[in-house]
Scaffold this motif. Structure first.
Motif, mmCIF file in Angstrom:
data_model
loop_
_atom_site.group_PDB
_atom_site.id
_atom_site.type_symbol
_atom_site.label_atom_id
_atom_site.label_comp_id
_atom_site.label_asym_id
_atom_site.label_seq_id
_atom_site.Cartn_x
_atom_site.Cartn_y
_atom_site.Cartn_z
ATOM 1 N N VAL A 60 0.783 -1.171 0.116
ATOM 2 C CA VAL A 60 0.035 0.056 0.007
ATOM 3 C C VAL A 60 1.031 1.281 0.119
ATOM 4 O O VAL A 60 2.050 1.288 0.172
ATOM 5 N N ASP A 61 0.266 2.424 -0.177
ATOM 6 C CA ASP A 61 0.878 3.684 -0.508
ATOM 7 C C ASP A 61 0.019 4.629 0.436
ATOM 8 O O ASP A 61 -1.170 4.885 0.097
ATOM 9 N N LEU A 62 0.810 5.161 1.384
ATOM 10 C CA LEU A 62 0.149 6.384 2.158
ATOM 11 C C LEU A 62 0.685 7.824 1.994
ATOM 12 O O LEU A 62 1.752 7.778 1.757
ATOM 13 N N TYR A 66 1.220 11.733 3.506
ATOM 14 C CA TYR A 66 0.722 12.463 4.404
ATOM 15 C C TYR A 66 1.307 14.071 3.771
ATOM 16 O O TYR A 66 2.145 14.114 3.285
ATOM 17 N N LEU A 80 -2.533 12.156 7.240
ATOM 18 C CA LEU A 80 -2.817 11.400 6.031
ATOM 19 C C LEU A 80 -4.073 11.878 5.260
ATOM 20 O O LEU A 80 -5.128 11.981 5.805
ATOM 21 N N ARG A 102 -4.549 10.340 1.766
ATOM 22 C CA ARG A 102 -4.943 9.522 0.917
ATOM 23 C C ARG A 102 -4.197 8.130 1.082
ATOM 24 O O ARG A 102 -2.878 8.282 1.543
ATOM 25 N N ALA A 103 -4.659 7.103 0.683
ATOM 26 C CA ALA A 103 -4.006 5.911 0.799
ATOM 27 C C ALA A 103 -4.492 5.182 -0.393
ATOM 28 O O ALA A 103 -5.716 5.254 -0.751
ATOM 29 N N THR A 136 -8.349 4.752 1.200
ATOM 30 C CA THR A 136 -8.284 5.666 2.175
ATOM 31 C C THR A 136 -9.138 5.568 3.509
ATOM 32 O O THR A 136 -8.578 5.231 4.756
ATOM 33 N N LEU A 179 -8.093 1.977 5.034
ATOM 34 C CA LEU A 179 -6.578 1.988 5.705
ATOM 35 C C LEU A 179 -6.872 2.729 7.150
ATOM 36 O O LEU A 179 -6.191 2.372 8.071
ATOM 37 N N ARG A 180 -7.853 3.751 7.145
ATOM 38 C CA ARG A 180 -7.886 4.365 8.269
ATOM 39 C C ARG A 180 -8.489 3.562 9.453
ATOM 40 O O ARG A 180 -8.441 4.026 10.941
ATOM 41 N N ILE A 238 -1.890 2.359 11.911
ATOM 42 C CA ILE A 238 -1.573 3.339 11.031
ATOM 43 C C ILE A 238 -2.148 4.902 11.679
ATOM 44 O O ILE A 238 -3.499 5.116 11.812
ATOM 45 N N GLU A 278 5.457 10.255 1.310
ATOM 46 C CA GLU A 278 4.793 9.225 0.851
ATOM 47 C C GLU A 278 5.555 8.057 1.307
ATOM 48 O O GLU A 278 6.592 7.814 1.169
#
Length: 725
Positions: free
Chosen positions: A129-131, A133, A138, A140-141, A154, A157-158, A163, A179
């Motif tokens: 995955v890619d987060l 900030y 945060l 988007r994910a 997103t 993931l939250r 995380i 990122e």
């Protein structure tokens, strides 16, 4: 490698071009199926096809195009989620499958630049995955997708506790843009519990933890994802502004400082031998981590050298994945049979030609339910792909249809219970599973419930193993079992046990074990020696039965085998209601108000207590002295609304004892540190949870402080917290 005009010498023959096209199409299809959670071949078979394609392209560079599988990462994204373009492309890794291939990579790297240190870490078999900030928040994910564009996850993931939505900036300000790349996974034990719950609810279980993580993240409703015990570890960064990194290990240090979950198993090593030793250690201890791994990733630690070494179109030249041998094999499925579980669910299992996988010989594997057999398209007589990882129950992933010869046949679910002959049916119209309704008198269900009572997650009675559970519920002699049901467990006497003769059953198949020489079923007098006197196991059994009476309420709830009520739900119920009577009398509305208790659990509790003989079990256990209320019920609960993390070894408490002491006082134990954590209790060798507590500003207690917390509550414990400044 990049596309280029072919020379006369390089032009590939028609046969080679055809094979290249065939391999490309096949790999694209397998990649798509993999990311949709429906793989049809093993990782090892996929790697073999990819290496063949790479070999063709090395010999014929003109065949390399942008669309070649060797130049792409991942698979097309799902249309269910909005597309997100990554700020910086997410690349894959090249693989080494032997010490010789790894050594060749080291030589290539070190021929271009002197390498001072390598960073070694475990390759988690999860979902990349890619987060992103922005100023520590945060925003988007996304999934990896094709490496350039992923799926917007997103909100899902939250829901993962590991995380942080906001980075911890107490020690260092977060950069303007960061990122972060990482791996989402289901820990092994959590995966087993999730699959058991799904199967119990009549839903299709996941094939493996990786698919479980992917399926959980792709839920359209984040509330469903929130019920899945997902975890994450970060392993790198992409685009970033406002911060510079000198080394990969420097990256990890800062990520941990900002509150992101970083593995405590990575190592910075300076010699090839140290790297080889790290690889060898996890080859032997592959199942030591709480998550599945399929290899080790080796990276050049110096970021400036990483830039100098650069990347191909799909993978960095400064890193490589050393892949371990696969834990998937093929074997012949000789038969499909069924057994009956503690809640009456009748489950098919495969009987296979014995095969060695994951370090042990396997002959049986689960198939979950008849619908799962049909979904996988498995026929009796098929060659099947079998997977086994550590202590996880072996599972049949699917058939190798190309090897069929026409002799295979379909499986038919039996119409009657294999243990008691009762006609099988669905308990509810919407159920997928068929069940034996003869719950009290079915000998198989009695045996499985008794064995479950003795399990570590319930009353933890070590002397009551599978042979003993069989002997107590379905002996050859005497004709009448000493246990009418589990309500009689605490009223047993030595005289009840001594005459018992019983078959020895295999816990995986519930079929009798046989003497290797005569072939006859094994019969034992489990509780008496040849003189008819009690064995030492009898004394131990009664000692442990007395100890079981003092177990906390949540363990008693688990031991009752109420559908859907596992340890987590039982802890929540015990903490809220404090006594078995309060739970039995609670309305649906009152039960629904408990955190973590959903409609399925509520319905199961009400149905269970509506049955006369179930209530009789509770009455008998209470009369025998089994604890039916929380310690101090009716009095103050010192740790109400307090979440505690325990890490390291305590001299005066086992992990279970510490957990139970907290639950007894209304507190809740979790496995990860967050801003919601009230206290972190540290013993010897506490690991990364201590570091995370310090970074998050969570109060830390040693063992003496923990005792103060238990005896006097949070306010008094705050005065005994460790100074971590």
């Amino acid at each position: 490698m990049s596309a280029q005009e072919p020379t006369a010498e390089d032009r590939a023959p028609a046969q080679v071009r055809e094979r290249h096209a065939e391999l490309s199409a096949e790999l694209d299809d397998h990649s798509y199926r993999y990311y949709m959670g429906k793989p049809v071949i093993s990782d090892a078979e996929y790697d073999t096809l990819m290496r063949e394609l790479e070999g063709i392209e090395e010999r014929h560079p003109s065949l390399v195009t942008r669309d070649s599988p060797t130049q792409k990462v991942g698979a097309p994204i799902s249309v269910d989620f909005a597309p997100i373009e990554h700020l910086e492309r997410m690349q894959s890794l090249d693989n080494a499958f032997s010490a010789e291939e790894f050594e060749a990579w080291v030589q290539r790297v070190e021929s271009e630049a002197p390498i001072d240190a390598y960073l070694c870490e475990l390759k988690i078999d999860g979902l990349a995955v890619d987060l992103v900030y922005e100023n520590g928040r945060l925003v988007r994910a996304a999934t990896r997708g094709d490496g350039r564009v992923g799926e917007d996850i997103t909100l899902n993931l939250r829901t993962i506790e590991d995380i942080p939505v906001d980075l911890d900036q107490s020690a260092r300000a977060a950069p303007e843009l960061l990122e972060v790349r990482g791996e989402v996974f289901l820990p092994g034990e959590a995966f087993e519990e999730l699959n058991a719950r799904l199967a119990d609810e009549g839903k299709t279980p996941f094939a493996n933890p990786r698919n479980g993580a992917a399926g959980s993240l792709r839920q359209k409703d984040p509330r469903i994802t929130a019920t899945r015990p997902l975890s994450m570890l970060v392993h790198g960064v992409g685009a970033h502004t406002g911060v510079e990194f000198t080394h990969q290990s420097h990256v990890y240090g800062l990520l941990r400082e900002w509150g992101l979950p970083v593995s405590d198993r990575y190592r910075v090593l300076t010699t090839r031998q140290e790297v080889a030793d790290y690889i060898d250690y996890y080859t032997e201890h592959r199942h030591e981590p709480p998550y599945e791994i399929d290899g080790v990733v080796i990276k050049v630690d110096d970021v400036s050298l990483q830039r100098r070494l650069g990347s191909t179109s799909r993978a960095p030249r400064w890193a490589i994945a050393y892949k371990y041998p696969p834990e998937e094999v093929t074997t012949r499925l000789a038969d499909i049979r069924v057994n009956v579980g503690r809640t009456g669910r009748v489950t098919p299992y495969g009987v296979m030609e014995p095969v060695r996988v994951a370090g042990s010989e396997v002959e049986f594997a689960t198939l979950h339910n008849a619908q799962e057999v049909a979904r996988k398209g498995v026929l009796i007589g098929d060659t099947v792909v079998l997977r086994k990882a550590g202590d996880v129950i072996p599972e049949i992933l699917g058939p190798v249809t190309e090897r069929r010869d026409g002799s295979e046949r379909e499986f038919a679910m039996p119409e009657t219970c294999p243990e008691c002959g009762t006609r099988l049916g669905r308990q509810k119209e919407a159920d997928v599973d068929v069940r034996c309704p003869n719950s009290r008198d079915c000998p198989g269900q009695r045996r499985e419930r008794l064995f479950y009572i003795a399990s570590r997650k319930a009353l933890d009675i070590e002397a009551l193993g599978y042979v003993a559970a069989t002997a107590l519920t379905q002996p050859l002699e005497p004709a009448t079992p000493p246990l009418r049901d589990e309500g009689d467990l605490f009223d047993l006497t030595v005289e009840d046990l001594l005459p018992i003769r019983s078959l020895v059953l295999d816990p995986d198949t519930t079929e009798p074990k046989r003497d290797p020489e005569s072939g006859e079923p094994k019969v034992v007098t489990f509780f008496a020696n040849q003189k008819g006197e009690p064995k030492k196991t009898v004394e131990k059994l009664f000692e442990e039965l007395e100890q079981a009476k003092e177990k906390p309420l949540w363990r008693v709830l688990v031991a009752l085998s109420i559908r859907h009520v596992g340890p987590r739900a039982a802890e929540d119920l015990a903490r809220h209601f404090r006594s078995i009577e309060a739970i039995a009398e609670a309305s649906e509305e009152e039960l629904s108000a408990v955190e973590g208790v959903g409609p399925a659990i509520v319905a199961s509790i009400r149905e269970w207590f509506d049955v006369d003989w179930h209530r009789e079990i509770v009455r008998k256990w209470r009369a025998a002295g089994v604890r039916m209320e929380e310690e101090g019920a009716g009095g103050p609960r010192l740790l109400d609304n307090t979440t505690v993390v325990v890490t390291g070894s305590l001299s005066g408490f086992s992990r279970d004892e510490a957990k139970e002491a907290i639950a007894d006082r209304g507190g809740r134990v979790t496995g990860s540190v967050s801003k919601k954590t009230g206290f972190v209790v540290v013993g010897d060798s506490p690991g990364s949870k201590y570091d995370k507590a310090v970074q998050a500003g969570v109060p830390v207690l040693d063992e003496d402080g923990f005792r103060v917390l238990l005896e006097k509550g949070p306010d008094a414990a705050m005065e005994r917290r460790i100074n971590t400044d």
